[in-house]
Scaffold this motif. Structure first.
Motif, PDB file in Angstrom:
ATOM      1  N   THR A   1       0.863  -1.192   0.000  1.00 22.84           N
ATOM      2  CA  THR A   1       0.000   0.000   0.000  1.00 22.84           C
ATOM      3  C   THR A   1       0.891   1.231   0.000  1.00 22.84           C
ATOM      4  OG1 THR A   1      -1.642  -1.202   1.317  1.00 22.84           O
ATOM      5  CG2 THR A   1      -1.910   1.175   1.192  1.00 22.84           C
ATOM      6  N   VAL A   2       0.553   2.180  -0.863  1.00 30.96           N
ATOM      7  CA  VAL A   2       1.304   3.433  -0.923  1.00 30.96           C
ATOM      8  C   VAL A   2       0.352   4.567  -0.563  1.00 30.96           C
ATOM      9  CG1 VAL A   2       2.314   5.081  -2.560  1.00 30.96           C
ATOM     10  CG2 VAL A   2       3.069   2.709  -2.568  1.00 30.96           C
ATOM     11  N   CYS A   3       0.845   5.477   0.274  1.00 31.08           N
ATOM     12  CA  CYS A   3       0.048   6.653   0.638  1.00 31.08           C
ATOM     13  C   CYS A   3       0.803   7.912   0.240  1.00 31.08           C
ATOM     14  CB  CYS A   3      -0.208   6.648   2.148  1.00 31.08           C
ATOM     15  SG  CYS A   3      -1.083   8.108   2.725  1.00 31.08           S
ATOM     16  N   ILE A   4       0.145   8.756  -0.521  1.00 31.00           N
ATOM     17  CA  ILE A   4       0.714  10.070  -0.859  1.00 31.00           C
ATOM     18  C   ILE A   4       0.090  11.050   0.124  1.00 31.00           C
ATOM     19  CG2 ILE A   4       1.021  11.785  -2.680  1.00 31.00           C
ATOM     20  CD1 ILE A   4       0.198   9.491  -4.666  1.00 31.00           C
ATOM     21  N   PHE A   5       0.931  11.715   0.895  1.00 32.24           N
ATOM     22  CA  PHE A   5       0.436  12.466   2.055  1.00 32.24           C
ATOM     23  C   PHE A   5       0.980  13.897   2.064  1.00 32.24           C
ATOM     24  CE2 PHE A   5       1.523  13.082   6.820  1.00 32.24           C
ATOM     25  CZ  PHE A   5       0.370  13.818   7.062  1.00 32.24           C
ATOM     26  N   GLN A   6       0.052  14.845   2.179  1.00 33.02           N
ATOM     27  CA  GLN A   6       0.410  16.260   2.338  1.00 33.02           C
ATOM     28  C   GLN A   6      -0.118  16.715   3.692  1.00 33.02           C
ATOM     29  OE1 GLN A   6      -0.827  18.900  -1.010  1.00 33.02           O
ATOM     30  NE2 GLN A   6      -1.593  20.312   0.537  1.00 33.02           N
ATOM     31  N   GLY A   7       0.785  16.947   4.621  1.00 35.65           N
ATOM     32  CA  GLY A   7       0.379  17.315   5.983  1.00 35.65           C
ATOM     33  C   GLY A   7       0.198  18.817   6.108  1.00 35.65           C
ATOM     34  N   GLY A   8      -1.003  19.258   6.438  1.00 36.61           N
ATOM     35  CA  GLY A   8      -1.333  20.689   6.452  1.00 36.61           C
ATOM     36  C   GLY A   8      -0.886  21.436   7.699  1.00 36.61           C
ATOM     37  N   PRO A   9      -1.124  22.767   7.711  1.00 38.22           N
ATOM     38  CA  PRO A   9      -0.598  23.640   8.779  1.00 38.22           C
ATOM     39  C   PRO A   9      -1.126  23.333  10.184  1.00 38.22           C
ATOM     40  CG  PRO A   9      -2.105  24.839   7.324  1.00 38.22           C
ATOM     41  CD  PRO A   9      -1.853  23.523   6.678  1.00 38.22           C
ATOM     42  N   HIS A  10      -2.269  22.668  10.299  1.00 39.28           N
ATOM     43  CA  HIS A  10      -2.786  22.356  11.644  1.00 39.28           C
ATOM     44  C   HIS A  10      -2.181  21.079  12.221  1.00 39.28           C
ATOM     45  CE1 HIS A  10      -6.643  25.012  11.257  1.00 39.28           C
ATOM     46  NE2 HIS A  10      -5.536  25.643  10.931  1.00 39.28           N
ATOM     47  N   LEU A  11      -1.188  20.545  11.537  1.00 43.81           N
ATOM     48  CA  LEU A  11      -0.519  19.339  12.045  1.00 43.81           C
ATOM     49  C   LEU A  11       0.883  19.674  12.548  1.00 43.81           C
ATOM     50  CD1 LEU A  11      -1.517  16.693   9.290  1.00 43.81           C
ATOM     51  CD2 LEU A  11      -2.733  17.301  11.397  1.00 43.81           C
ATOM     52  N   GLN A  12       1.095  20.924  12.889  1.00 44.45           N
ATOM     53  CA  GLN A  12       2.438  21.354  13.293  1.00 44.45           C
ATOM     54  C   GLN A  12       2.828  20.816  14.669  1.00 44.45           C
ATOM     55  OE1 GLN A  12       4.639  25.267  12.526  1.00 44.45           O
ATOM     56  NE2 GLN A  12       3.568  25.683  14.444  1.00 44.45           N
ATOM     57  N   GLY A  13       4.077  20.405  14.769  1.00 43.78           N
ATOM     58  CA  GLY A  13       4.650  20.041  16.058  1.00 43.78           C
ATOM     59  C   GLY A  13       5.729  21.061  16.356  1.00 43.78           C
ATOM     60  N   VAL A  14       6.994  20.714  16.156  1.00 49.66           N
ATOM     61  CA  VAL A  14       8.081  21.695  16.204  1.00 49.66           C
ATOM     62  C   VAL A  14       7.806  22.698  15.073  1.00 49.66           C
ATOM     63  CG1 VAL A  14      10.563  21.954  15.737  1.00 49.66           C
ATOM     64  CG2 VAL A  14       9.743  20.060  17.164  1.00 49.66           C
ATOM     65  N   PRO A  15       7.985  24.030  15.330  1.00 49.34           N
ATOM     66  CA  PRO A  15       7.615  25.008  14.299  1.00 49.34           C
ATOM     67  C   PRO A  15       8.169  24.665  12.908  1.00 49.34           C
ATOM     68  CG  PRO A  15       8.181  26.141  16.312  1.00 49.34           C
ATOM     69  CD  PRO A  15       8.450  24.671  16.558  1.00 49.34           C
ATOM     70  N   GLY A  16       7.254  24.635  11.952  1.00 51.95           N
ATOM     71  CA  GLY A  16       7.642  24.376  10.561  1.00 51.95           C
ATOM     72  C   GLY A  16       7.626  22.907  10.170  1.00 51.95           C
ATOM     73  N   PHE A  17       7.394  22.045  11.158  1.00 49.57           N
ATOM     74  CA  PHE A  17       7.465  20.609  10.864  1.00 49.57           C
ATOM     75  C   PHE A  17       6.227  19.864  11.395  1.00 49.57           C
ATOM     76  CE2 PHE A  17      11.837  22.108  10.932  1.00 49.57           C
ATOM     77  CZ  PHE A  17      12.299  21.615   9.716  1.00 49.57           C
ATOM     78  N   LEU A  18       6.020  18.696  10.821  1.00 53.22           N
ATOM     79  CA  LEU A  18       4.864  17.886  11.243  1.00 53.22           C
ATOM     80  C   LEU A  18       5.034  17.346  12.660  1.00 53.22           C
ATOM     81  CD1 LEU A  18       3.881  15.530   8.260  1.00 53.22           C
ATOM     82  CD2 LEU A  18       2.732  17.597   9.048  1.00 53.22           C
ATOM     83  N   HIS A  19       3.924  17.266  13.370  1.00 54.96           N
ATOM     84  CA  HIS A  19       3.878  16.654  14.703  1.00 54.96           C
ATOM     85  C   HIS A  19       4.112  15.144  14.556  1.00 54.96           C
ATOM     86  CE1 HIS A  19       2.303  15.428  18.576  1.00 54.96           C
ATOM     87  NE2 HIS A  19       2.201  16.694  18.932  1.00 54.96           N
ATOM     88  N   GLY A  20       4.877  14.575  15.478  1.00 54.72           N
ATOM     89  CA  GLY A  20       5.140  13.133  15.430  1.00 54.72           C
ATOM     90  C   GLY A  20       3.869  12.299  15.508  1.00 54.72           C
ATOM     91  N   GLY A  21       2.891  12.796  16.252  1.00 58.32           N
ATOM     92  CA  GLY A  21       1.621  12.071  16.367  1.00 58.32           C
ATOM     93  C   GLY A  21       0.869  12.044  15.043  1.00 58.32           C
ATOM     94  N   ALA A  22       1.009  13.135  14.280  1.00 55.10           N
ATOM     95  CA  ALA A  22       0.353  13.183  12.959  1.00 55.10           C
ATOM     96  C   ALA A  22       1.041  12.193  12.014  1.00 55.10           C
ATOM     97  CB  ALA A  22       0.411  14.595  12.396  1.00 55.10           C
ATOM     98  N   ILE A  23       2.356  12.128  12.123  1.00 51.60           N
ATOM     99  CA  ILE A  23       3.102  11.165  11.287  1.00 51.60           C
ATOM    100  C   ILE A  23       2.689   9.743  11.671  1.00 51.60           C
ATOM    101  CG2 ILE A  23       5.409  10.306  10.677  1.00 51.60           C
ATOM    102  CD1 ILE A  23       6.453  13.166  11.415  1.00 51.60           C
TER     103      ILE A  23
END
Ligand SMILES: CCCCCC/C=C\CCCCCCCC(=O)SCCNC(=O)CCNC(=O)[C@H](O)C(C)(C)COP(=O)(O)OP(=O)(O)OC[C@H]1O[C@@H](n2cnc3c(N)ncnc32)[C@H](O)[C@@H]1OP(=O)(O)O
Length: 238
Positions: A120-142
């Protein structure tokens, strides 16, 4: 295998309407969130088009995705619940977690499944409300997207299963609003245990962001999930 995949496509809404059984023509069509929308950036659209092209010979299949609640899947899971009517009532407000945020601000994704290769392949674009450390995705979202993609891979190859164990190595931070590819595969099956693994890479495949391994356990039809208890449990009830 193919039968369970077809059933899951039905449960994810591909083959029946939101109330189950009824045809789409007699009611409002549910929105398939795994199709392009205005929030998808150029990279997301490019990868989507590439995988749609790969799907033309039938080797890959796009997995439709709805904000559906559990009542829509009741036919497939009701054997695990002693009180399906209560489940339907309690879950009437339920939504699929990764589809619960607004368009473009949360999880934008599309999954494709290859039945021959059990991938299974997932193409994923994580939006601005998934921020963890500023500018990066939250680990929980990943972790959410990893669990969801591994889950689809496990369920489509093995049947109704739940995550028993999930190990993630976060190798590089994922920039917010970037597009990444989650590549999952079924590694082996031992009894009811499905061993799956994945990695997350940048679009050009040069950056390895995360790697994960997971064990899913197929639910035992002899055990029932009792949602009458304040903390739902899963045990031999009969
Ligand atoms: C109702 C389900 C509907 C599913 C619909 C699917 C549709 C779409 C899929 C979308 C994808 C969604 C992805 C999201 C998935 C999740 O996040 S699930 C939520 C998180 N997980 C849980 O809440 C699970 C909680 N745990 C349990 O309920 C149970 O522990 C279990 C179901 C995982 C296992 O219980 P049981 O069936 O009683 O197993 P056992 O008899 O105890 O063990 C069987 C074998 O599995 C091995 N095992 C058990 N637990 C683990 C573990 N944590 N780690 C590794 N291995 C484990 C156990 O040793 C047994 O192995 P052997 O047979 O002895 O070798």
């Amino acid at each position: 295998m193919l039968r369970s995949s077809a059933r899951l496509l039905r449960t994810t809404g591909a083959l029946r309407g939101p109330k189950g059984g009824k045809s789409f023509s007699s009611e409002v069509l549910p929105v398939d969130h795994s199709l392009p929308n205005p929030s998808w950036n150029e990279d997301m659209r490019l990868l989507f088009d590439q995988f749609m092209k790969k799907s033309e010979d039938g080797s890959w299949k796009r997995l439709p995705s709805y904000k559906c609640n559990l009542t829509e899947r009741i036919e497939d899971v009701k054997i695990f619940f002693p009180d399906a009517k209560l489940l339907k009532e309690q879950m009437s407000q339920a939504q699929l977690f990764p589809r619960s945020l607004g368009e473009g601000v949360g999880f934008e994704y599309v999954m494709f499944h290859n039945h021959v290769e059990d991938r299974t392949v997932c193409i994923f674009q994580g939006g601005p409300h998934l921020q963890g450390v500023p500018g990066f995705l939250h680990g929980g979202a990943i972790a959410t997207m990893i669990d969801s993609t591994l889950g689809m891979c496990a369920v489509l190859t093995g049947g109704i299963a739940m995550t028993a164990n999930l190990n993630i190595n976060f190798r590089r931070p994922i920039p917010l609003c970037s597009v990444v590819v989650i590549n999952c595969q079924l590694d082996r099956v031992e009894g009811r245990k499905l061993f799956v693994s994945c990695n997350i890479r940048s679009m050009d495949e040069k950056t390895l962001y995360s790697e994960a391994t997971s064990t899913f356990v197929k639910l035992d039809p002899k055990k029932k999930i009792d949602i009458r208890a304040s903390g739902a449990f899963y045990t031999n009830l009969q």
